[in-house]
Design a protein around this motif. Structure first.
Motif, PDB file in Angstrom:
ATOM      1  N   TYR A  12       2.959  42.774  14.133  1.00 46.65           N
ATOM      2  CA  TYR A  12       4.285  43.314  13.833  1.00 46.65           C
ATOM      3  C   TYR A  12       4.340  43.845  12.397  1.00 46.65           C
ATOM      4  O   TYR A  12       3.728  43.270  11.486  1.00 46.65           O
ATOM      5  CB  TYR A  12       5.351  42.242  14.042  1.00 46.65           C
ATOM      6  CG  TYR A  12       5.450  41.796  15.488  1.00 46.65           C
ATOM      7  CD1 TYR A  12       6.066  42.608  16.441  1.00 46.65           C
ATOM      8  CD2 TYR A  12       4.914  40.597  15.914  1.00 46.65           C
ATOM      9  CE1 TYR A  12       6.140  42.232  17.772  1.00 46.65           C
ATOM     10  CE2 TYR A  12       4.974  40.202  17.251  1.00 46.65           C
ATOM     11  CZ  TYR A  12       5.590  41.025  18.166  1.00 46.65           C
ATOM     12  OH  TYR A  12       5.647  40.647  19.479  1.00 46.65           O
ATOM     13  N   LEU A  54      12.806  43.966  15.358  1.00 45.03           N
ATOM     14  CA  LEU A  54      12.378  45.342  15.610  1.00 45.03           C
ATOM     15  C   LEU A  54      13.617  46.183  15.864  1.00 45.03           C
ATOM     16  O   LEU A  54      14.233  46.117  16.923  1.00 45.03           O
ATOM     17  CB  LEU A  54      11.426  45.387  16.815  1.00 45.03           C
ATOM     18  CG  LEU A  54      10.183  44.480  16.706  1.00 45.03           C
ATOM     19  CD1 LEU A  54       9.362  44.552  17.991  1.00 45.03           C
ATOM     20  CD2 LEU A  54       9.333  44.851  15.504  1.00 45.03           C
ATOM     21  N   LEU A 145       1.180  47.545  17.632  1.00 48.59           N
ATOM     22  CA  LEU A 145       2.316  47.734  18.538  1.00 48.59           C
ATOM     23  C   LEU A 145       2.052  48.934  19.440  1.00 48.59           C
ATOM     24  O   LEU A 145       1.470  49.929  18.994  1.00 48.59           O
ATOM     25  CB  LEU A 145       3.606  47.973  17.741  1.00 48.59           C
ATOM     26  CG  LEU A 145       4.375  46.750  17.245  1.00 48.59           C
ATOM     27  CD1 LEU A 145       5.582  47.203  16.425  1.00 48.59           C
ATOM     28  CD2 LEU A 145       4.819  45.864  18.392  1.00 48.59           C
TER      29      LEU A 145
END
Length: 235
Positions: A12, A54, A145
């Motif tokens: 992340y 996110l 990602l």
């Protein structure tokens, strides 16, 4: 339902780091947890940490009507076991799609349900059954990602990475989830019929149960083969 892969562990972005401990009491308040549910939290959960957020401002991806943000929650466990009721309670308390990363004794597991706003009441969420990876070493490498044009597509690809392979990736996410839930339900039905057959001693009743078992196995095979064939033809 777990998969053999670990591709759902993502690297992340630092810009999305949140790192806030979530008190269990806050979850209880939002979810209206009863005593039995609180006991589950006490027995199974060590700590809950809101690890990543996110959002458009942290990922440069635009929100979609169903996915304004995706939250990543870390849950450290006391026993290596976590009841789905705990996850469902947290999902009900947090009004965003969630990805969970469970940790226990140096290992980690990713878990999530497909979560979408209810068409009947946009203030409520429809939550599917849970999908999960196998346990993997906590220090194992993470994947970038998934490439996506918006947060909705990112969420779908993150969730698909937890689904047992193969899945038909050309289907929309709801169709994929529905099919996997149908396979899971039919598998449970087959096991229940097998258990009845084991207990039954009368010949004529065993014949009837055997017929029921063959029909259930045939339906499970149809569901499973349909899933596999679709995935193979899309490669």
């Amino acid at each position: 339902m777990s998969g053999i892969h670990t591709s759902a562990f993502f690297d992340y972005p630092k810009s999305a780091a949140f790192g806030r401990v979530v008190p269990k009491t806050k979850i209880y308040e939002h979810a209206g947890a009863n005593t039995a549910l609180k006991d589950l939290f006490v027995r199974e959960v060590d700590q809950i940490v809101w690890r990543f957020k996110l959002a458009p401002e942290t990922t440069n991806l635009s929100a979609t009507p169903g996915v304004a943000e995706v939250q990543v929650f870390g849950i450290s466990l006391k026993t290596g076991k976590l009841d789905d009721a705990v996850l469902r309670t947290i999902d009900k308390a947090i009004p965003f799609p969630l990805i969970f990363e469970l940790t226990w004794r140096g290992n980690r597991k990713a878990v999530a349900a497909f979560k979408r706003p209810s068409e009947a009441d946009s203030a409520k969420w429809v939550i599917s059954e849970y999908f999960a990876t196998d346990w993997a070493p906590e220090d194992a490498s993470r994947q970038p990602l998934p490439v996506a044009l918006d947060l909705g597509a990112l969420y779908e690809r993150m969730l698909t990475a937890m689904m047992p392979a193969p899945v038909q990736t050309d289907d929309d996410i709801q169709t994929r989830v529905d099919r996997l839930e149908a396979i899971r339900a039919k598998t449970r039905e087959v096991e229940r019929i097998k258990a009845r057959l084991t207990r039954e001693k009368q010949y004529n009743k065993r014949v009837a149960i055997n017929a029921e078992l063959r029909a259930a196995k045939h339906e499970l095979e149809r569901l499973t083969v349909g899933e596999t064939v679709g995935a193979v033809t899309n490669e």
